[in-house]
Motif scaffolding. Sequence first.
Motif, mmCIF file in Angstrom:
data_model
loop_
_atom_site.group_PDB
_atom_site.id
_atom_site.type_symbol
_atom_site.label_atom_id
_atom_site.label_comp_id
_atom_site.label_asym_id
_atom_site.label_seq_id
_atom_site.Cartn_x
_atom_site.Cartn_y
_atom_site.Cartn_z
ATOM 1 N N VAL A 40 0.868 -1.133 -0.202
ATOM 2 C CA VAL A 40 -0.066 0.031 0.177
ATOM 3 C C VAL A 40 0.897 1.197 0.225
ATOM 4 C CG1 VAL A 40 -1.617 1.186 1.323
ATOM 5 C CG2 VAL A 40 -1.863 -1.231 1.481
ATOM 6 N N LEU A 41 0.730 2.170 -1.084
ATOM 7 C CA LEU A 41 1.423 3.252 -1.200
ATOM 8 C C LEU A 41 0.944 4.135 0.061
ATOM 9 C CD1 LEU A 41 1.688 4.251 -5.101
ATOM 10 C CD2 LEU A 41 3.279 3.103 -3.626
ATOM 11 N N ASN A 42 1.912 5.130 0.456
ATOM 12 C CA ASN A 42 1.990 5.894 1.534
ATOM 13 C C ASN A 42 1.251 5.425 2.706
ATOM 14 O OD1 ASN A 42 3.218 8.083 0.462
ATOM 15 N ND2 ASN A 42 1.543 8.384 -1.048
ATOM 16 N N GLN A 43 1.292 4.107 3.165
ATOM 17 C CA GLN A 43 0.607 3.579 4.352
ATOM 18 C C GLN A 43 1.876 3.097 4.996
ATOM 19 O OE1 GLN A 43 -2.580 3.350 5.502
ATOM 20 N NE2 GLN A 43 -1.808 2.636 7.423
ATOM 21 N N PRO A 44 2.064 3.813 6.228
ATOM 22 C CA PRO A 44 3.486 3.136 6.982
ATOM 23 C C PRO A 44 3.018 1.747 7.528
ATOM 24 C CG PRO A 44 2.176 4.776 8.443
ATOM 25 C CD PRO A 44 1.436 4.552 6.768
ATOM 26 N N CYS A 45 4.004 0.873 7.455
ATOM 27 C CA CYS A 45 4.183 -0.366 8.069
ATOM 28 C C CYS A 45 5.300 -0.124 9.321
ATOM 29 C CB CYS A 45 4.803 -1.471 7.354
ATOM 30 S SG CYS A 45 3.629 -2.051 6.051
ATOM 31 N N VAL A 46 4.718 -0.809 10.628
ATOM 32 C CA VAL A 46 5.466 -0.591 11.929
ATOM 33 C C VAL A 46 5.861 -1.809 12.438
ATOM 34 C CG1 VAL A 46 3.438 0.192 12.995
ATOM 35 C CG2 VAL A 46 5.966 0.935 13.636
ATOM 36 N N TRP A 47 6.760 -2.299 13.071
ATOM 37 C CA TRP A 47 7.008 -3.144 13.774
ATOM 38 C C TRP A 47 8.196 -2.928 14.847
ATOM 39 C CZ3 TRP A 47 8.483 -2.704 8.739
ATOM 40 C CH2 TRP A 47 9.793 -3.135 8.500
ATOM 41 N N GLN A 48 8.494 -4.146 15.539
ATOM 42 C CA GLN A 48 9.341 -4.243 16.784
ATOM 43 C C GLN A 48 10.525 -5.228 16.576
ATOM 44 O OE1 GLN A 48 6.355 -4.597 17.812
ATOM 45 N NE2 GLN A 48 6.431 -6.613 18.686
ATOM 46 N N GLN A 49 11.748 -4.987 16.829
ATOM 47 C CA GLN A 49 12.747 -6.089 16.890
ATOM 48 C C GLN A 49 13.027 -6.203 18.331
ATOM 49 O OE1 GLN A 49 15.270 -5.919 13.623
ATOM 50 N NE2 GLN A 49 13.592 -6.862 12.180
ATOM 51 N N ARG A 50 13.142 -7.293 18.948
ATOM 52 C CA ARG A 50 13.866 -7.173 20.322
ATOM 53 C C ARG A 50 15.374 -7.775 20.053
ATOM 54 N NH1 ARG A 50 9.428 -7.846 24.483
ATOM 55 N NH2 ARG A 50 7.455 -7.949 23.202
ATOM 56 N N ASP A 51 16.220 -7.421 21.076
ATOM 57 C CA ASP A 51 17.707 -8.010 20.855
ATOM 58 C C ASP A 51 17.624 -8.925 22.295
ATOM 59 O OD1 ASP A 51 17.979 -6.285 23.191
ATOM 60 O OD2 ASP A 51 19.328 -4.666 22.117
ATOM 61 N N GLY A 52 18.852 -9.697 22.178
ATOM 62 C CA GLY A 52 19.188 -10.538 23.338
ATOM 63 C C GLY A 52 19.330 -9.980 24.701
ATOM 64 N N ALA A 53 19.462 -8.569 24.737
ATOM 65 C CA ALA A 53 19.810 -7.781 26.011
ATOM 66 C C ALA A 53 18.537 -7.155 26.446
ATOM 67 C CB ALA A 53 20.845 -6.857 25.560
ATOM 68 N N GLY A 55 16.341 -5.240 24.977
ATOM 69 C CA GLY A 55 16.016 -4.277 24.393
ATOM 70 C C GLY A 55 15.163 -4.427 23.023
ATOM 71 N N VAL A 56 14.425 -3.179 22.565
ATOM 72 C CA VAL A 56 13.730 -2.999 21.486
ATOM 73 C C VAL A 56 13.886 -1.921 20.645
ATOM 74 C CG1 VAL A 56 11.742 -1.869 22.531
ATOM 75 C CG2 VAL A 56 11.134 -3.580 20.699
ATOM 76 N N VAL A 57 13.788 -2.138 19.346
ATOM 77 C CA VAL A 57 13.941 -1.251 18.541
ATOM 78 C C VAL A 57 12.490 -0.787 17.739
ATOM 79 C CG1 VAL A 57 16.577 -1.039 18.120
ATOM 80 C CG2 VAL A 57 15.172 -2.426 16.570
ATOM 81 N N GLY A 58 12.132 0.270 17.235
ATOM 82 C CA GLY A 58 11.107 0.545 16.381
ATOM 83 C C GLY A 58 11.550 0.590 14.994
ATOM 84 N N ILE A 59 10.794 -0.070 14.174
ATOM 85 C CA ILE A 59 11.287 -0.026 12.549
ATOM 86 C C ILE A 59 9.752 0.446 11.699
ATOM 87 C CG2 ILE A 59 12.141 -0.996 10.664
ATOM 88 C CD1 ILE A 59 13.532 -3.140 12.818
ATOM 89 N N ALA A 100 10.774 5.041 2.184
ATOM 90 C CA ALA A 100 11.798 5.420 3.226
ATOM 91 C C ALA A 100 11.531 4.242 4.356
ATOM 92 C CB ALA A 100 11.512 6.579 3.487
ATOM 93 N N GLN A 101 12.460 4.391 5.287
ATOM 94 C CA GLN A 101 12.566 3.632 6.553
ATOM 95 C C GLN A 101 13.206 4.091 7.526
ATOM 96 O OE1 GLN A 101 14.876 -0.293 6.596
ATOM 97 N NE2 GLN A 101 13.222 -1.137 7.492
ATOM 98 N N ALA A 102 12.963 4.081 8.472
ATOM 99 C CA ALA A 102 13.600 4.587 9.788
ATOM 100 C C ALA A 102 13.514 3.692 10.909
ATOM 101 C CB ALA A 102 12.643 5.886 10.427
ATOM 102 N N VAL A 103 14.649 3.820 11.673
ATOM 103 C CA VAL A 103 14.757 2.970 12.921
ATOM 104 C C VAL A 103 15.261 3.751 14.181
ATOM 105 C CG1 VAL A 103 16.235 0.934 13.822
ATOM 106 C CG2 VAL A 103 15.633 1.125 11.224
#
Length: 136
Positions: A40-53, A55-59, A100-103
């Motif tokens: 879908v154009l101009n519809q953001p997808c968002v998810w999170q990724q966890r790390d072993g320590a 923590g979490v990052v948003g993407i 585009a993508q942001a983390v």
Amino acid sequence: MRARIAALMVTAAGITAATILPAAAATPSPETGAAACATVLNQPCVWQQRDGAGGVVGIAQVSADPGQVTVVTVEVRTQRAWGSPWVTAASATTVTRGSAQAVTPRVVTTDLKMVCATAGPALEAAQQVTTCTGPF
């Protein structure tokens, strides 16, 4: 008094549903990642990724026309206790032509977390869309 509390609960549930349900359709799981975002154009997808320590990052990622100036902002929001306001713990913004993508930076907390993204044409704020994951 009970009627006011019930009305407040119904309003809060409606706001939560309005925030979470649109995200459920457009948000890929961490396993599918960006592959599900291109539909879908101009519809953001968002998810999170966890790390072993712990923590979490948003993407967040958005697909756009190659000639469009696109903005994508992603935030990791935290909530200390039920009913308290959501606070932005980390954010990142990308402005570029086309997709585009942001983390976000990594966030380590035991508080409730949610990842939200706003994306779309950078020069047309009214056409930007916000999507959030469910609290985790």
